[in-house]
Design a protein around this motif. Structure first.
Motif, PDB file in Angstrom:
ATOM      1  N   MET A   1       0.827  -1.185   0.000  1.00  0.00           N
ATOM      2  CA  MET A   1       0.000   0.000   0.000  1.00  0.00           C
ATOM      3  C   MET A   1       0.872   1.250   0.000  1.00  0.00           C
ATOM      4  SD  MET A   1      -2.882  -1.082   2.845  1.00  0.00           S
ATOM      5  CE  MET A   1      -3.817   0.424   2.560  1.00  0.00           C
ATOM      6  N   SER A   2       0.371   2.285  -0.661  1.00  0.00           N
ATOM      7  CA  SER A   2       1.096   3.550  -0.737  1.00  0.00           C
ATOM      8  C   SER A   2       0.240   4.663  -0.162  1.00  0.00           C
ATOM      9  CB  SER A   2       1.451   3.877  -2.188  1.00  0.00           C
ATOM     10  OG  SER A   2       2.281   2.877  -2.745  1.00  0.00           O
ATOM     11  N   GLY A   3       0.892   5.609   0.502  1.00  0.00           N
ATOM     12  CA  GLY A   3       0.200   6.765   1.051  1.00  0.00           C
ATOM     13  C   GLY A   3       1.008   8.014   0.808  1.00  0.00           C
ATOM     14  N   ALA A   4       0.318   9.152   0.715  1.00  0.00           N
ATOM     15  CA  ALA A   4       0.979  10.433   0.484  1.00  0.00           C
ATOM     16  C   ALA A   4       1.241  11.142   1.803  1.00  0.00           C
ATOM     17  CB  ALA A   4       0.129  11.312  -0.423  1.00  0.00           C
ATOM     18  N   LEU A   5       2.415  11.718   1.928  1.00  0.00           N
ATOM     19  CA  LEU A   5       2.787  12.450   3.132  1.00  0.00           C
ATOM     20  C   LEU A   5       1.717  13.510   3.429  1.00  0.00           C
ATOM     21  CD1 LEU A   5       5.193  12.659   5.158  1.00  0.00           C
ATOM     22  CD2 LEU A   5       6.059  14.510   3.724  1.00  0.00           C
ATOM     23  N   GLY A   6       1.181  13.485   4.658  1.00  0.00           N
ATOM     24  CA  GLY A   6       0.142  14.424   5.040  1.00  0.00           C
ATOM     25  C   GLY A   6      -1.260  13.982   4.692  1.00  0.00           C
ATOM     26  N   GLY A   7      -1.393  12.908   3.934  1.00  0.00           N
ATOM     27  CA  GLY A   7      -2.696  12.411   3.513  1.00  0.00           C
ATOM     28  C   GLY A   7      -3.239  11.344   4.442  1.00  0.00           C
ATOM     29  N   SER A   8      -4.128  10.514   3.908  1.00  0.00           N
ATOM     30  CA  SER A   8      -4.771   9.466   4.699  1.00  0.00           C
ATOM     31  C   SER A   8      -4.684   8.136   3.965  1.00  0.00           C
ATOM     32  CB  SER A   8      -6.243   9.798   4.941  1.00  0.00           C
ATOM     33  OG  SER A   8      -6.378  11.028   5.616  1.00  0.00           O
ATOM     34  N   VAL A   9      -4.840   7.068   4.721  1.00  0.00           N
ATOM     35  CA  VAL A   9      -4.871   5.734   4.134  1.00  0.00           C
ATOM     36  C   VAL A   9      -5.874   4.898   4.920  1.00  0.00           C
ATOM     37  CG1 VAL A   9      -3.017   4.762   5.565  1.00  0.00           C
ATOM     38  CG2 VAL A   9      -3.437   3.826   3.287  1.00  0.00           C
ATOM     39  N   ILE A  10      -6.541   3.986   4.218  1.00  0.00           N
ATOM     40  CA  ILE A  10      -7.521   3.109   4.853  1.00  0.00           C
ATOM     41  C   ILE A  10      -7.082   1.662   4.678  1.00  0.00           C
ATOM     42  CG2 ILE A  10      -9.906   2.270   4.771  1.00  0.00           C
ATOM     43  CD1 ILE A  10     -10.733   5.071   3.884  1.00  0.00           C
ATOM     44  N   PHE A  11      -7.057   0.928   5.769  1.00  0.00           N
ATOM     45  CA  PHE A  11      -6.721  -0.487   5.743  1.00  0.00           C
ATOM     46  C   PHE A  11      -8.032  -1.277   5.727  1.00  0.00           C
ATOM     47  CE2 PHE A  11      -3.257   1.695   7.854  1.00  0.00           C
ATOM     48  CZ  PHE A  11      -2.123   1.159   7.238  1.00  0.00           C
ATOM     49  N   PRO A  12      -8.375  -1.899   4.601  1.00  0.00           N
ATOM     50  CA  PRO A  12      -9.655  -2.614   4.511  1.00  0.00           C
ATOM     51  C   PRO A  12      -9.557  -4.013   5.112  1.00  0.00           C
ATOM     52  CG  PRO A  12      -8.511  -2.754   2.428  1.00  0.00           C
ATOM     53  CD  PRO A  12      -7.642  -1.900   3.327  1.00  0.00           C
ATOM     54  N   LEU A  13     -10.706  -4.558   5.405  1.00  0.00           N
ATOM     55  CA  LEU A  13     -10.798  -5.927   5.898  1.00  0.00           C
ATOM     56  C   LEU A  13     -11.552  -6.774   4.899  1.00  0.00           C
ATOM     57  CD1 LEU A  13     -11.789  -5.346   9.644  1.00  0.00           C
ATOM     58  CD2 LEU A  13      -9.557  -6.058   8.777  1.00  0.00           C
ATOM     59  N   ASN A  14     -11.196  -8.052   4.854  1.00  0.00           N
ATOM     60  CA  ASN A  14     -12.027  -8.993   4.118  1.00  0.00           C
ATOM     61  C   ASN A  14     -13.367  -9.111   4.842  1.00  0.00           C
ATOM     62  OD1 ASN A  14      -9.879  -9.430   2.360  1.00  0.00           O
ATOM     63  ND2 ASN A  14      -9.099 -11.180   3.554  1.00  0.00           N
ATOM     64  N   SER A  15     -14.298  -9.789   4.240  1.00  0.00           N
ATOM     65  CA  SER A  15     -15.619  -9.908   4.849  1.00  0.00           C
ATOM     66  C   SER A  15     -15.492 -10.422   6.281  1.00  0.00           C
ATOM     67  CB  SER A  15     -16.498 -10.870   4.035  1.00  0.00           C
ATOM     68  OG  SER A  15     -15.867 -12.147   3.929  1.00  0.00           O
ATOM     69  N   VAL A  16     -16.128  -9.705   7.197  1.00  0.00           N
ATOM     70  CA  VAL A  16     -16.034 -10.025   8.617  1.00  0.00           C
ATOM     71  C   VAL A  16     -17.318 -10.716   9.078  1.00  0.00           C
ATOM     72  CG1 VAL A  16     -15.723  -9.083  10.940  1.00  0.00           C
ATOM     73  CG2 VAL A  16     -14.541  -8.036   8.993  1.00  0.00           C
ATOM     74  N   GLU A  17     -17.166 -11.804   9.782  1.00  0.00           N
ATOM     75  CA  GLU A  17     -18.327 -12.515  10.299  1.00  0.00           C
ATOM     76  C   GLU A  17     -19.074 -11.650  11.311  1.00  0.00           C
ATOM     77  OE1 GLU A  17     -17.164 -16.242  11.880  1.00  0.00           O
ATOM     78  OE2 GLU A  17     -16.070 -16.864  10.073  1.00  0.00           O
ATOM     79  N   SER A  18     -20.349 -11.883  11.428  1.00  0.00           N
ATOM     80  CA  SER A  18     -21.165 -11.066  12.320  1.00  0.00           C
ATOM     81  C   SER A  18     -20.781 -11.255  13.787  1.00  0.00           C
ATOM     82  CB  SER A  18     -22.656 -11.387  12.120  1.00  0.00           C
ATOM     83  OG  SER A  18     -22.891 -12.773  12.342  1.00  0.00           O
ATOM     84  N   GLN A  19     -20.322 -12.463  14.125  1.00  0.00           N
ATOM     85  CA  GLN A  19     -19.946 -12.740  15.506  1.00  0.00           C
ATOM     86  C   GLN A  19     -18.472 -12.425  15.737  1.00  0.00           C
ATOM     87  OE1 GLN A  19     -22.061 -13.701  18.021  1.00  0.00           O
ATOM     88  NE2 GLN A  19     -23.654 -13.301  16.495  1.00  0.00           N
TER      89      GLN A  19
END
Length: 213
Positions: free
Chosen positions: A1-19
């Motif tokens: 993953m790449s991010g820009a200095l001063g910017g934002s980044v989001i770490f996604p998750l695979n489908s998460v079980e309800s429990q």
């Protein structure tokens, strides 16, 4: 993953079980944020070092990191604990890059051989960073790169055609172009042309011949 200095980044998750019982986010092995699934609201514990810059996206549990710094580069991971001691994990590698400044073109001392201009151009930026690539494009034809690499050996064809071109620097989060430069400016005249004083001298002689004595 790449991010820009001063910017934002989001770490996604695979489908998460309800429990879900707990979720643990880590950076280089140290805790960033812990989520304990409780009713009516989850309990969220944030490491004080990251408190002003991390957040969760609603109920997705995606981790968002704001105001990125160079030292945010590194390894991230998440552990998701489900009932029955089931644990799922994901790992990420983040590299933070600065937006590139305008590149500059420098010229080696030129020489000539058989009337052909010989010189090299070098494209560079003030603060060299990782993963920077360089290419050369004609003005008005930016989608077509005619040379890759920071150093451009000046081909005589460019000088003959008096082409205008520029250097483009790129990294994973930005790109920046130099000021345009015309090939003939580099060599003081097109290949195959005589020096200007030869033409001046020829003009003087011609005028002298036609003037009455």
């Amino acid at each position: 993953m790449s991010g820009a200095l001063g910017g934002s980044v989001i770490f996604p998750l695979n489908s998460v079980e309800s429990q879900i019982e707990n979720i643990f986010w880590y950076f280089n092995g140290s805790s960033v944020i812990t989520i304990e699934s409780q009713e009516p609201e989850d309990k969220v514990i944030v490491n004080p070092r990251h408190k002003t810059r991390v957040s969760l996206l609603d109920r997705s549990y995606y981790l968002k990191l704001d105001n990125l710094r160079k030292n945010d580069s590194g390894s991230y991971s998440v552990e998701i604990h489900h009932p029955g001691q089931k644990v799922s994990t994901q790992k990420y590698t983040l590299q933070v890059y600065a937006h590139l400044s305008k590149p500059k073109i420098s010229q080696e001392k030129q020489s000539s051989e058989n009337g052909t201009c010989i010189t090299n151009l070098t494209c560079s930026i003030e603060q060299e960073d990782k993963n920077v690539t360089y290419s050369w494009v004609f003005v008005g034809q930016e989608t077509n790169e005619f040379h890759n690499g920071s150093v451009l050996p000046m081909p005589s064809e460019l000088v003959k055609q008096n082409m205008t071109f520029k250097c483009v620097a790129r990294n994973p989060v930005s790109n920046s172009s130099s000021d345009p430069i015309t090939a003939r400016e580099l060599c003081g005249g097109a290949v195959g042309e005589l020096p200007y004083y030869v033409y001046l001298l020829a003009g003087i002689i011609a005028v002298t011949l036609v003037l009455p004595m």
